[in-house]
Design an enzyme around this catalytic site. Structure first.
Site, PDB file in Angstrom:
ATOM      1  N   GLU A  11      31.462  34.473  -3.320  1.00 15.42           N
ATOM      2  CA  GLU A  11      30.783  33.185  -3.383  1.00 15.42           C
ATOM      3  C   GLU A  11      29.360  33.334  -3.916  1.00 15.42           C
ATOM      4  O   GLU A  11      28.887  32.505  -4.693  1.00 15.42           O
ATOM      5  CB  GLU A  11      30.816  32.428  -2.058  1.00 15.42           C
ATOM      6  N   CYS A  58      30.750  34.879   4.945  1.00 13.75           N
ATOM      7  CA  CYS A  58      29.925  35.702   5.832  1.00 13.75           C
ATOM      8  C   CYS A  58      28.579  35.003   6.061  1.00 13.75           C
ATOM      9  O   CYS A  58      28.252  34.014   5.402  1.00 13.75           O
ATOM     10  CB  CYS A  58      29.730  37.094   5.246  1.00 13.75           C
ATOM     11  N   ASN A  66      34.508  39.474  -5.175  1.00 15.70           N
ATOM     12  CA  ASN A  66      33.691  40.449  -4.473  1.00 15.70           C
ATOM     13  C   ASN A  66      33.615  41.758  -5.258  1.00 15.70           C
ATOM     14  O   ASN A  66      34.545  42.146  -5.955  1.00 15.70           O
ATOM     15  CB  ASN A  66      34.171  40.667  -3.033  1.00 15.70           C
ATOM     16  N   GLU A 112      32.423  45.661  -4.499  1.00 18.29           N
ATOM     17  CA  GLU A 112      32.016  46.632  -3.487  1.00 18.29           C
ATOM     18  C   GLU A 112      31.255  47.799  -4.107  1.00 18.29           C
ATOM     19  O   GLU A 112      31.269  48.006  -5.322  1.00 18.29           O
ATOM     20  CB  GLU A 112      33.244  47.158  -2.739  1.00 18.29           C
ATOM     21  N   CYS A 155      29.360  39.501  -2.330  1.00 19.99           N
ATOM     22  CA  CYS A 155      30.486  38.635  -2.012  1.00 19.99           C
ATOM     23  C   CYS A 155      30.805  37.703  -3.180  1.00 19.99           C
ATOM     24  O   CYS A 155      29.934  37.356  -3.976  1.00 19.99           O
ATOM     25  CB  CYS A 155      30.176  37.804  -0.778  1.00 19.99           C
ATOM     26  N   CYS A 176      26.347  34.710   2.908  1.00 24.02           N
ATOM     27  CA  CYS A 176      26.828  33.676   1.985  1.00 24.02           C
ATOM     28  C   CYS A 176      26.553  32.283   2.527  1.00 24.02           C
ATOM     29  O   CYS A 176      26.207  31.376   1.764  1.00 24.02           O
ATOM     30  CB  CYS A 176      28.320  33.865   1.702  1.00 24.02           C
TER      31      CYS A 176
END
Length: 160
Positions: free
Chosen positions: A74, A111, A61, A63, A72, A114
């Protein structure tokens, strides 16, 4: 194990119970957590994607102070594979997470964004992507594809 899932999945108590290539994939995902850029949430996620030809793509990830601009793990791994290949087939996706401030008592699921991206990659390859999910060294669950986590999903069928 007290945790119960409302979908069909396979549960592994440890990495040693996984098939060898999946254990290596999960270890690669775990190593990516140390590369995550998470100065705001302190929530670290790693992902590793295994292609049918044996190549691996990694993600963690990333940010941003403007939270909607975060990416993210993935999606980083999936988009890396997509950017590097004209066509490919995904054999498995391993995702793991940790929060040094508190133990994660259950497995962290992808999430919603994703989930939708994974669904699109499944549609592109016309096959489900086995998902291996873990958190904080807890057990690992295997899903045969994203549909149990994203029922009634949006697809290109709504657009054509």
């Amino acid at each position: 194990m007290d945790e119960k899932y409302n979908f069909k999945c396979e549960v592994f108590d440890s990495l040693s119970n996984l098939p060898d290539e999946i254990a290596v994939l999960m270890q690669a995902a775990q190593s990516q957590m140390d590369r995550a850029y998470a100065p705001y949430s302190k929530f670290y996620v790693g992902a590793a994607l295994l292609l049918e030809d044996g190549r691996t793509y990694l993600g963690c990830n990333q940010e941003n102070a403007s939270f909607p601009l975060c990416m993210c793990a993935e999606r980083v791994a999936l988009y890396n594979a997509g950017a590097d290949n004209d066509s490919f087939r995904i054999k498995a996706l391993a995702i793991t997470a940790k929060n040094p401030a508190k133990p994660l008592k259950e497995i962290c699921m992808p999430c919603g964004a994703c989930r939708q991206v994974i669904r699109e990659f499944e549609e592109r390859q016309k096959a489900e992507i086995p998902l291996y999910l873990s958190s904080d060294g807890n057990h690992i669950i295997k899903l045969d594809g994203i549909s149990p986590l994203l029922p009634h999903s949006f697809s290109k069928d709504f657009l054509l």
